[in-house]
Design a protein around this motif. Structure first.
Motif, PDB file in Angstrom:
ATOM      1  N   GLY A 124     -41.601  69.085 -19.289  1.00 52.53           N
ATOM      2  CA  GLY A 124     -41.643  68.150 -20.398  1.00 52.53           C
ATOM      3  C   GLY A 124     -40.067  67.998 -20.655  1.00 52.53           C
ATOM      4  N   HIS A 125     -39.275  68.390 -19.625  1.00 52.58           N
ATOM      5  CA  HIS A 125     -37.779  67.789 -19.830  1.00 52.58           C
ATOM      6  C   HIS A 125     -37.704  66.376 -19.444  1.00 52.58           C
ATOM      7  N   LEU A 126     -36.994  65.760 -20.362  1.00 49.15           N
ATOM      8  CA  LEU A 126     -36.852  64.324 -20.310  1.00 49.15           C
ATOM      9  C   LEU A 126     -35.654  63.993 -19.488  1.00 49.15           C
ATOM     10  N   TRP A 127     -35.708  63.288 -18.467  1.00 48.95           N
ATOM     11  CA  TRP A 127     -34.646  62.733 -17.520  1.00 48.95           C
ATOM     12  C   TRP A 127     -34.722  61.146 -17.955  1.00 48.95           C
ATOM     13  N   GLU A 128     -33.396  60.826 -18.208  1.00 52.69           N
ATOM     14  CA  GLU A 128     -33.163  59.299 -18.217  1.00 52.69           C
ATOM     15  C   GLU A 128     -32.515  58.632 -16.960  1.00 52.69           C
ATOM     16  N   LEU A 129     -33.081  57.758 -16.519  1.00 52.96           N
ATOM     17  CA  LEU A 129     -32.552  56.876 -15.439  1.00 52.96           C
ATOM     18  C   LEU A 129     -32.012  55.780 -15.868  1.00 52.96           C
ATOM     19  N   ALA A 130     -30.797  55.388 -15.568  1.00 54.88           N
ATOM     20  CA  ALA A 130     -30.229  54.283 -16.257  1.00 54.88           C
ATOM     21  C   ALA A 130     -29.182  53.446 -15.717  1.00 54.88           C
ATOM     22  N   HIS A 131     -29.049  52.109 -15.811  1.00 52.82           N
ATOM     23  CA  HIS A 131     -27.896  51.478 -15.275  1.00 52.82           C
ATOM     24  C   HIS A 131     -27.281  50.991 -16.386  1.00 52.82           C
ATOM     25  N   ASN A 132     -25.772  51.208 -16.676  1.00 50.90           N
ATOM     26  CA  ASN A 132     -25.216  50.981 -17.643  1.00 50.90           C
ATOM     27  C   ASN A 132     -24.043  50.114 -17.028  1.00 50.90           C
ATOM     28  N   PRO A 133     -23.992  48.572 -17.358  1.00 52.73           N
ATOM     29  CA  PRO A 133     -22.904  47.776 -16.722  1.00 52.73           C
ATOM     30  C   PRO A 133     -21.615  48.038 -17.559  1.00 52.73           C
ATOM     31  N   MET A 134     -21.439  48.679 -18.613  1.00 50.40           N
ATOM     32  CA  MET A 134     -20.485  48.752 -19.295  1.00 50.40           C
ATOM     33  C   MET A 134     -19.548  50.273 -18.664  1.00 50.40           C
ATOM     34  N   ALA A 135     -20.276  50.921 -18.001  1.00 51.37           N
ATOM     35  CA  ALA A 135     -19.889  52.133 -17.425  1.00 51.37           C
ATOM     36  C   ALA A 135     -20.364  52.246 -15.959  1.00 51.37           C
ATOM     37  N   PRO A 136     -19.397  51.438 -14.914  1.00 50.26           N
ATOM     38  CA  PRO A 136     -19.851  51.549 -13.806  1.00 50.26           C
ATOM     39  C   PRO A 136     -19.335  52.935 -12.984  1.00 50.26           C
ATOM     40  N   LEU A 137     -20.373  52.919 -11.908  1.00 48.78           N
ATOM     41  CA  LEU A 137     -19.977  54.197 -11.249  1.00 48.78           C
ATOM     42  C   LEU A 137     -18.791  54.406 -10.132  1.00 48.78           C
ATOM     43  N   ASP A 138     -18.362  55.196  -9.851  1.00 47.41           N
ATOM     44  CA  ASP A 138     -17.107  55.083  -8.992  1.00 47.41           C
ATOM     45  C   ASP A 138     -17.753  55.406  -7.577  1.00 47.41           C
ATOM     46  N   GLU A 139     -16.940  55.630  -6.663  1.00 45.92           N
ATOM     47  CA  GLU A 139     -17.458  55.712  -5.171  1.00 45.92           C
ATOM     48  C   GLU A 139     -18.128  57.208  -4.930  1.00 45.92           C
ATOM     49  N   ASP A 140     -17.844  58.150  -5.802  1.00 47.34           N
ATOM     50  CA  ASP A 140     -18.586  59.233  -5.750  1.00 47.34           C
ATOM     51  C   ASP A 140     -19.982  59.481  -6.804  1.00 47.34           C
ATOM     52  N   GLY A 141     -20.417  58.262  -7.285  1.00 43.38           N
ATOM     53  CA  GLY A 141     -21.418  57.995  -8.240  1.00 43.38           C
ATOM     54  C   GLY A 141     -21.249  58.719  -9.675  1.00 43.38           C
ATOM     55  N   ASN A 142     -19.806  58.907 -10.032  1.00 45.07           N
ATOM     56  CA  ASN A 142     -19.718  59.467 -11.136  1.00 45.07           C
ATOM     57  C   ASN A 142     -19.521  58.172 -12.249  1.00 45.07           C
ATOM     58  N   MET A 143     -20.098  58.221 -13.498  1.00 51.84           N
ATOM     59  CA  MET A 143     -19.924  57.328 -14.499  1.00 51.84           C
ATOM     60  C   MET A 143     -18.662  57.112 -15.098  1.00 51.84           C
ATOM     61  N   GLY A 144     -18.210  56.066 -14.957  1.00 53.11           N
ATOM     62  CA  GLY A 144     -16.840  55.565 -15.435  1.00 53.11           C
ATOM     63  C   GLY A 144     -17.025  55.327 -17.063  1.00 53.11           C
ATOM     64  N   LEU A 145     -16.135  55.797 -17.931  1.00 51.21           N
ATOM     65  CA  LEU A 145     -16.262  55.563 -19.425  1.00 51.21           C
ATOM     66  C   LEU A 145     -14.603  55.229 -19.537  1.00 51.21           C
ATOM     67  N   PRO A 146     -14.431  54.296 -20.509  1.00 50.80           N
ATOM     68  CA  PRO A 146     -12.991  53.956 -21.079  1.00 50.80           C
ATOM     69  C   PRO A 146     -12.531  55.334 -21.778  1.00 50.80           C
ATOM     70  N   GLU A 147     -11.200  55.304 -21.750  1.00 54.60           N
ATOM     71  CA  GLU A 147     -10.318  56.525 -22.216  1.00 54.60           C
ATOM     72  C   GLU A 147     -10.617  56.377 -23.846  1.00 54.60           C
TER      73      GLU A 147
END
Length: 147
Positions: A124-147
């Motif tokens: 029952g552990h919930l996993w979210e699968l998401a696309h966030n156009p405001m937080a693009p992924l870098d080349e390693d698949g890490n989510m970018g966020l503004p500072e």
């Protein structure tokens, strides 16, 4: 590393308390994840980009944390994997369901401007699968966020 009054802002591992370690291990392996050789009958470790996932018996995890093991429903915690596109979210969701996940919410456009869906693992552990156009992924698949 010495501590200078601040806790490092990082997550090195997420541990999920599960009813049956072998069953949950089989589920995550069906997702295509590779378990670490450090795994044993009591705990399974999976390598993830930037962190690790641990599967540990729920009762044992509660005992380790010195808390009561109650199953009261939603824990208030979800784990997320972000993707570069809506199509990748859909494909990942379909793959998880084909591996035995329980669909909780099919992927759809969401109020915050992205696209996401949820599935539950065998415990029952919930996993979210998401696309966030405001937080693009870098080349390693890490989510970018503004500072």
């Amino acid at each position: 590393m010495t501590m200078s009054g601040a806790l490092p802002a990082r997550m090195t591992m997420v541990t999920l308390g599960v009813a049956d370690v072998a069953r949950s291990t089989a589920f995550y392996e069906k997702l295509g994840w590779k378990k670490s050789s450090a795994s044993n009958d009591s705990v399974t470790f999976f390598h993830m980009s930037g962190t690790k996932l641990g599967l540990f018996g729920r009762a044992d995890l509660a005992k380790d944390a010195d808390i009561e093991n109650t199953e009261t429903g939603f824990s208030g915690v979800t784990v997320a994997i972000n993707f570069a596109s809506e199509g990748e979210v859909d494909a990942a969701f379909d793959h998880a369901v084909s591996a035995g996940a329980t669909p909780a919410k099919r992927p759809e456009k969401v109020f915050w401007g992205g696209y996401s869906g949820y599935f539950a693992d065998p415990d029952g552990h919930l996993w979210e699968l998401a696309h966030n156009p405001m937080a693009p992924l870098d080349e390693d698949g890490n989510m970018g966020l503004p500072e």
